[in-house]
Motif scaffolding. Structure first.
Motif, PDB file in Angstrom:
ATOM      1  N   GLY A  41      18.290 -17.378  27.293  1.00 34.88           N
ATOM      2  CA  GLY A  41      19.323 -16.609  27.824  1.00 34.88           C
ATOM      3  C   GLY A  41      18.884 -16.034  29.356  1.00 34.88           C
ATOM      4  O   GLY A  41      19.507 -15.979  30.211  1.00 34.88           O
ATOM      5  N   SER A  42      17.564 -15.492  29.527  1.00 36.11           N
ATOM      6  CA  SER A  42      16.982 -14.952  30.634  1.00 36.11           C
ATOM      7  C   SER A  42      17.020 -16.227  31.678  1.00 36.11           C
ATOM      8  O   SER A  42      17.254 -15.751  33.018  1.00 36.11           O
ATOM      9  CB  SER A  42      15.672 -14.476  30.310  1.00 36.11           C
ATOM     10  OG  SER A  42      14.809 -15.428  30.047  1.00 36.11           O
ATOM     11  N   PHE A  43      16.765 -17.125  31.347  1.00 35.07           N
ATOM     12  CA  PHE A  43      16.767 -18.553  32.280  1.00 35.07           C
ATOM     13  C   PHE A  43      17.984 -18.557  32.728  1.00 35.07           C
ATOM     14  O   PHE A  43      18.291 -18.998  34.103  1.00 35.07           O
ATOM     15  CB  PHE A  43      16.305 -19.731  31.639  1.00 35.07           C
ATOM     16  CG  PHE A  43      14.908 -19.969  31.408  1.00 35.07           C
ATOM     17  CD1 PHE A  43      13.924 -18.805  31.479  1.00 35.07           C
ATOM     18  CD2 PHE A  43      14.119 -21.053  31.093  1.00 35.07           C
ATOM     19  CE1 PHE A  43      12.603 -18.935  31.090  1.00 35.07           C
ATOM     20  CE2 PHE A  43      12.793 -21.238  30.895  1.00 35.07           C
ATOM     21  CZ  PHE A  43      12.085 -20.070  31.005  1.00 35.07           C
ATOM     22  N   VAL A  44      19.348 -18.547  31.960  1.00 32.79           N
ATOM     23  CA  VAL A  44      20.517 -18.781  32.447  1.00 32.79           C
ATOM     24  C   VAL A  44      21.189 -17.746  33.495  1.00 32.79           C
ATOM     25  O   VAL A  44      21.300 -17.907  34.495  1.00 32.79           O
ATOM     26  CB  VAL A  44      21.350 -18.916  31.201  1.00 32.79           C
ATOM     27  CG1 VAL A  44      22.940 -19.062  31.925  1.00 32.79           C
ATOM     28  CG2 VAL A  44      21.124 -20.435  30.358  1.00 32.79           C
ATOM     29  N   ARG A  45      20.646 -16.624  33.017  1.00 32.21           N
ATOM     30  CA  ARG A  45      21.084 -15.284  33.888  1.00 32.21           C
ATOM     31  C   ARG A  45      20.446 -15.081  35.206  1.00 32.21           C
ATOM     32  O   ARG A  45      21.089 -14.763  36.233  1.00 32.21           O
ATOM     33  CB  ARG A  45      20.808 -14.079  33.208  1.00 32.21           C
ATOM     34  CG  ARG A  45      21.940 -13.677  31.911  1.00 32.21           C
ATOM     35  CD  ARG A  45      21.759 -12.304  31.463  1.00 32.21           C
ATOM     36  NE  ARG A  45      20.363 -12.005  30.631  1.00 32.21           N
ATOM     37  CZ  ARG A  45      20.225 -12.393  29.452  1.00 32.21           C
ATOM     38  NH1 ARG A  45      21.212 -13.022  28.688  1.00 32.21           N
ATOM     39  NH2 ARG A  45      18.890 -12.384  29.113  1.00 32.21           N
ATOM     40  N   ALA A  46      19.101 -15.980  35.144  1.00 33.90           N
ATOM     41  CA  ALA A  46      18.393 -15.860  36.462  1.00 33.90           C
ATOM     42  C   ALA A  46      19.264 -16.520  37.570  1.00 33.90           C
ATOM     43  O   ALA A  46      18.849 -16.304  38.770  1.00 33.90           O
ATOM     44  CB  ALA A  46      16.950 -16.536  36.141  1.00 33.90           C
ATOM     45  N   TYR A  47      20.031 -17.363  37.404  1.00 30.48           N
ATOM     46  CA  TYR A  47      20.714 -18.070  38.175  1.00 30.48           C
ATOM     47  C   TYR A  47      22.309 -17.836  38.575  1.00 30.48           C
ATOM     48  O   TYR A  47      23.178 -18.368  39.235  1.00 30.48           O
ATOM     49  CB  TYR A  47      20.682 -19.678  37.927  1.00 30.48           C
ATOM     50  CG  TYR A  47      19.175 -20.313  38.055  1.00 30.48           C
ATOM     51  CD1 TYR A  47      18.671 -20.543  39.288  1.00 30.48           C
ATOM     52  CD2 TYR A  47      18.547 -20.359  36.790  1.00 30.48           C
ATOM     53  CE1 TYR A  47      17.213 -20.924  39.336  1.00 30.48           C
ATOM     54  CE2 TYR A  47      17.265 -20.821  36.860  1.00 30.48           C
ATOM     55  CZ  TYR A  47      16.681 -21.372  37.950  1.00 30.48           C
ATOM     56  OH  TYR A  47      15.455 -21.586  38.033  1.00 30.48           O
TER      57      TYR A  47
END
Length: 322
Positions: free
Chosen positions: A232-238
């Motif tokens: 989830g943090s990977f997706v939100r980072a972009y």
């Protein structure tokens, strides 16, 4: 970004293999956080905090913390749900960062020299970016910062499990189907480029830690929940918004050392350089032939890089002759 320096090898006197440092439980907000303390060998040692990666524990820092004990008074925590710490309701980067912040506030140890490996690196980025008052320097070892190609991580094979209802039941069977010795060997082969660098003592400790893990009913949920939180943090980072780990990294003001292994099989090998380019006051050390846990595989090299950062930012006081 600049190239990291290495302190002289002879500046590290300790070379014996230390046992795991003593541990104790610290109650914070009604929950136990397990902490291992590395005894400092001098009275003017500065406080440090070590944060482990996904599936790891405070024991992952034993060798490095021992090598740095002449300069740093080290505490290594087990994140919630891992090691000997209590489980948590949420396993997300913000939740883990909040636990690190609460521990530093509770122990009144800030600002510290903050070290994070893998998941712990992403957690430490959030802590350093949002609470600069708590961080003196930052050392990121194979930080699990966002990348979007799951083929660049062995963890990519587990991602489909996150979409399965009641995935914890499947994970429980998967995580306990092998004898602890075989599971420890598989974990080591995934994390370390050259397993011959890991001594027998550390192998025995890894097996014992997995035995304990097999008895913890909450562990499958903690492992899958944390992996889900990382994705989830990977997706939100972009995506737009203040919660992006990349945006938070750009806010970091602490002098930072970023270390990556050229044979990392869990984090995209391009990530450490991307992190170092984004953090304003950064130094980059790339280690050829090293895997995901350099602090365990080549602890002396990592210690030399950390000492060089300490010499630059927190030099020992010089004695003025009378």
């Amino acid at each position: 970004m600049k190239r990291a320096l290495l302190a002289a090898d002879e500046s590290i006197a300790r070379d014996e293999m230390p046992p795991p440092w003593p541990g104790r439980g610290v109650r914070i907000d009604g929950s136990i956080t397990h902490v291992r303390e590395t005894p400092a060998t001098r009275s003017d040692a500065e406080p440090a905090l070590y944060v482990h990666g996904l599936g790891g524990s405070a024991q992952n820092w034993t060798d490095l913390a021992g090598l740095l004990a002449d300069r740093l008074d080290g505490h290594a925590i087990d994140l919630p749900g891992f090691g000997l710490s209590d489980p948590a309701r949420r396993y997300t980067i913000p939740a883990f960062a909040d636990r690190v912040i609460r521990y530093l506030e509770h122990a009144d140890r800030g600002p510290v020299h903050l070290f994070g490996n893998s998941l712990g690196g992403a957690v430490s980025v959030r802590v350093a970016g949002l609470r600069p008052d708590l961080v003196r320097t930052l050392t990121l070892v194979s930080p699990a910062m966002p990348f979007l190609d799951p083929r660049r991580s062995l963890q990519g094979r587990v991602l489909p499990l996150l979409a399965v209802p009641r995935a914890e039941l499947f994970a429980s069977r998967w995580l306990t189907q092998l004898p602890p010795e075989e599971m420890a060997q598989q974990v080591m082969e995934a994390c370390v480029a050259d397993t011959a660098r890991i001594c027998d003592q550390r192998r025995v400790e890894a097996v014992e830690e997995i035995r304990i893990r097999y008895t913890a009913a909450h562990y499958p949920r903690a492992y899958l929940g944390t992996l889900r939180g990382l994705v989830g943090s990977f997706v939100r980072a972009y995506l737009p918004g203040a919660g992006s780990l990349w945006r938070i990294a750009s806010l970091i003001t602490a002098p930072t050392l970023v270390i990556g292994g050229g044979q990392d099989r869990l984090v995209d090998v391009r990530v450490p350089a991307q992190v170092a380019r984004l953090i304003p006051d950064s130094r980059l050390l790339l280690l050829a032939g090293v895997g995901h846990v350099p602090q365990m595989e080549v602890p002396r090299t990592v210690a030399r890089a950390a000492l060089a950062l300490l010499d630059e930012t927190s030099p020992l006081p010089t004695t003025v002759p009378r």
